[in-house]
Design a protein around this motif. Sequence first.
Motif, PDB file in Angstrom:
ATOM      1  N   GLY A  61       0.789  -1.232   0.000  1.00  0.00           N
ATOM      2  CA  GLY A  61       0.000   0.000   0.000  1.00  0.00           C
ATOM      3  C   GLY A  61       0.815   1.272   0.000  1.00  0.00           C
ATOM      4  O   GLY A  61       0.320   2.334   0.407  1.00  0.00           O
ATOM      5  N   LEU A  62       2.056   1.222  -0.477  1.00  0.00           N
ATOM      6  CA  LEU A  62       2.893   2.426  -0.492  1.00  0.00           C
ATOM      7  C   LEU A  62       2.295   3.526  -1.360  1.00  0.00           C
ATOM      8  O   LEU A  62       2.489   4.705  -1.094  1.00  0.00           O
ATOM      9  N   GLY A  63       1.567   3.138  -2.408  1.00  0.00           N
ATOM     10  CA  GLY A  63       1.022   4.124  -3.325  1.00  0.00           C
ATOM     11  C   GLY A  63      -0.334   4.665  -2.935  1.00  0.00           C
ATOM     12  O   GLY A  63      -0.878   5.523  -3.637  1.00  0.00           O
ATOM     13  N   TRP A  64      -0.920   4.182  -1.839  1.00  0.00           N
ATOM     14  CA  TRP A  64      -2.204   4.701  -1.406  1.00  0.00           C
ATOM     15  C   TRP A  64      -2.016   6.130  -0.892  1.00  0.00           C
ATOM     16  O   TRP A  64      -0.964   6.482  -0.367  1.00  0.00           O
ATOM     17  N   ASP A  65      -3.024   6.939  -1.031  1.00  0.00           N
ATOM     18  CA  ASP A  65      -2.881   8.337  -0.608  1.00  0.00           C
ATOM     19  C   ASP A  65      -3.257   8.530   0.858  1.00  0.00           C
ATOM     20  O   ASP A  65      -3.580   9.630   1.285  1.00  0.00           O
ATOM     21  N   ARG A  73       3.166   5.246   4.132  1.00  0.00           N
ATOM     22  CA  ARG A  73       3.112   6.146   2.981  1.00  0.00           C
ATOM     23  C   ARG A  73       4.510   6.276   2.383  1.00  0.00           C
ATOM     24  O   ARG A  73       5.514   6.142   3.067  1.00  0.00           O
ATOM     25  N   ALA A  74       4.546   6.559   1.096  1.00  0.00           N
ATOM     26  CA  ALA A  74       5.823   6.766   0.416  1.00  0.00           C
ATOM     27  C   ALA A  74       5.601   7.740  -0.725  1.00  0.00           C
ATOM     28  O   ALA A  74       4.539   7.757  -1.346  1.00  0.00           O
ATOM     29  N   THR A  75       6.611   8.542  -1.004  1.00  0.00           N
ATOM     30  CA  THR A  75       6.523   9.454  -2.148  1.00  0.00           C
ATOM     31  C   THR A  75       6.541   8.647  -3.440  1.00  0.00           C
ATOM     32  O   THR A  75       6.842   7.443  -3.453  1.00  0.00           O
ATOM     33  N   PRO A 105      -6.698   1.560  -4.761  1.00  0.00           N
ATOM     34  CA  PRO A 105      -6.824   2.940  -5.257  1.00  0.00           C
ATOM     35  C   PRO A 105      -8.236   3.274  -5.710  1.00  0.00           C
ATOM     36  O   PRO A 105      -8.677   4.423  -5.585  1.00  0.00           O
ATOM     37  N   THR A 106      -8.955   2.263  -6.214  1.00  0.00           N
ATOM     38  CA  THR A 106     -10.336   2.491  -6.655  1.00  0.00           C
ATOM     39  C   THR A 106     -11.241   2.786  -5.465  1.00  0.00           C
ATOM     40  O   THR A 106     -12.091   3.692  -5.517  1.00  0.00           O
ATOM     41  N   LEU A 107     -11.063   2.046  -4.369  1.00  0.00           N
ATOM     42  CA  LEU A 107     -11.856   2.320  -3.170  1.00  0.00           C
ATOM     43  C   LEU A 107     -11.498   3.677  -2.577  1.00  0.00           C
ATOM     44  O   LEU A 107     -12.379   4.400  -2.079  1.00  0.00           O
ATOM     45  N   LEU A 108     -10.219   4.039  -2.620  1.00  0.00           N
ATOM     46  CA  LEU A 108      -9.827   5.349  -2.109  1.00  0.00           C
ATOM     47  C   LEU A 108     -10.442   6.470  -2.932  1.00  0.00           C
ATOM     48  O   LEU A 108     -10.767   7.541  -2.400  1.00  0.00           O
ATOM     49  N   ALA A 109     -10.644   6.228  -4.226  1.00  0.00           N
ATOM     50  CA  ALA A 109     -11.192   7.269  -5.101  1.00  0.00           C
ATOM     51  C   ALA A 109     -12.716   7.273  -5.138  1.00  0.00           C
ATOM     52  O   ALA A 109     -13.333   8.336  -5.208  1.00  0.00           O
TER      53      ALA A 109
END
Length: 405
Positions: A61-65, A73-75, A105-109
């Motif tokens: 999940g490094l790419g999750w916002d 989290r990661a840049t 990412p779809t659920l986050l969006a």
Amino acid sequence: MDFGFGPDDEAFRTEARSWLAAHLAGGHEEVRGQGRPGSEHEAVAERRAWERELGRGGWIGLGWDSDAYGNRRATLTQQVVWAEEYARARAPGRCGHIGENLLAPTLLAYGSEGQRAEFLPPIARGEALWCQGYSEPGAGSDLAGVRTRAVRDGKTYALTGQKIWTSLAREADWCFVLARTEEGLSRHRGLSFLLVPMDQPGRIEVRPIRQMTGTSEFNEVFFDGARARAAHVVGGAGQGWRVAMGLLGFERGVSTLAQQVGFGQELAGVVREAVASGAARDAVVRERVERLWAELRVMRWNALRTLGGGAGAGSAASAGAPSVAKLLWGRWHQRLGELAVLVRGAAGAVGPSDWSADAPYVLDAGQRLHLFTRADTIYGGSDEVQRDIIAERVLGLPREARGPR
């Protein structure tokens, strides 16, 4: 944006490289290099254990916002570092990549907070595996033609229909399914995006599809009254096309650079085989190797430029960037597969000397690469579809005439 790696990224690289070295050697060495495309049938139980190891390390999940779901989290540059170091370490193919890189990412969006709270933590822990229910026998790249139906019955939907080319369907705990939920509507109207549990004996049947490699990474999935909760419709009923298209936008990104590291490892293997067989003395073979090497470098620079916003974020060019990338790597990989057999000479066309009618279907790495890459220009959106996207959405050319349905 100037896409470069700074001191913080290099420190992150050191941490990632050290963690991978320690944990792959710490009981997971046997799965190193297994489960790559074309070999996803390998060591599934061991790779599931590796997913949980990644979850405990916080590497999912490094790419999750958001870091609210048990991930770190990661840049963007750190995500690239992790993806490349993972590939360089020859860590096993990910069982959980569909959940981590597509559904999450779809659920986050588009998902509700309840959906995010329910589904993202198990993905981050490496516990829940997902598969994708998009393609159908009559609707492969044409997702607007899906015919699987979901009928509302109180607080649930009953699904009936068939999906095909479903990776990891035998292993998955859940499937996100694009289905028709509104009668009388066609094409992209009346579709919904549903989250469906796979453990429904008698209601869901999974049949492996045997490929010419002899393995069965892909499956057919049959729904016969399978149930999905109404609370598990993402983005609202009838909004499936918008959600499905949003998901496809997440499909190609940072992972493209890790894929290219894997391609480089495969190319190095082909070069070693060419040297061993003597094929490297052939000027034509050397020219093909040099061209493949140069094109791989170009693909990397193009991916970095795209991630860095060089294509003009939000522009028509950036909208077509995933299609350009798919066209580049699909045919490149096929040419590599062709070369993998060519450098072996006649030996590349036959099986092992002890092969018998009763023995398993056996291919070496080069033969499997050659056969599996024949599908590279078809799956994930065929070359024809990618060219249509570029023509219509980037170049603004007239849409191709389509007959009645």
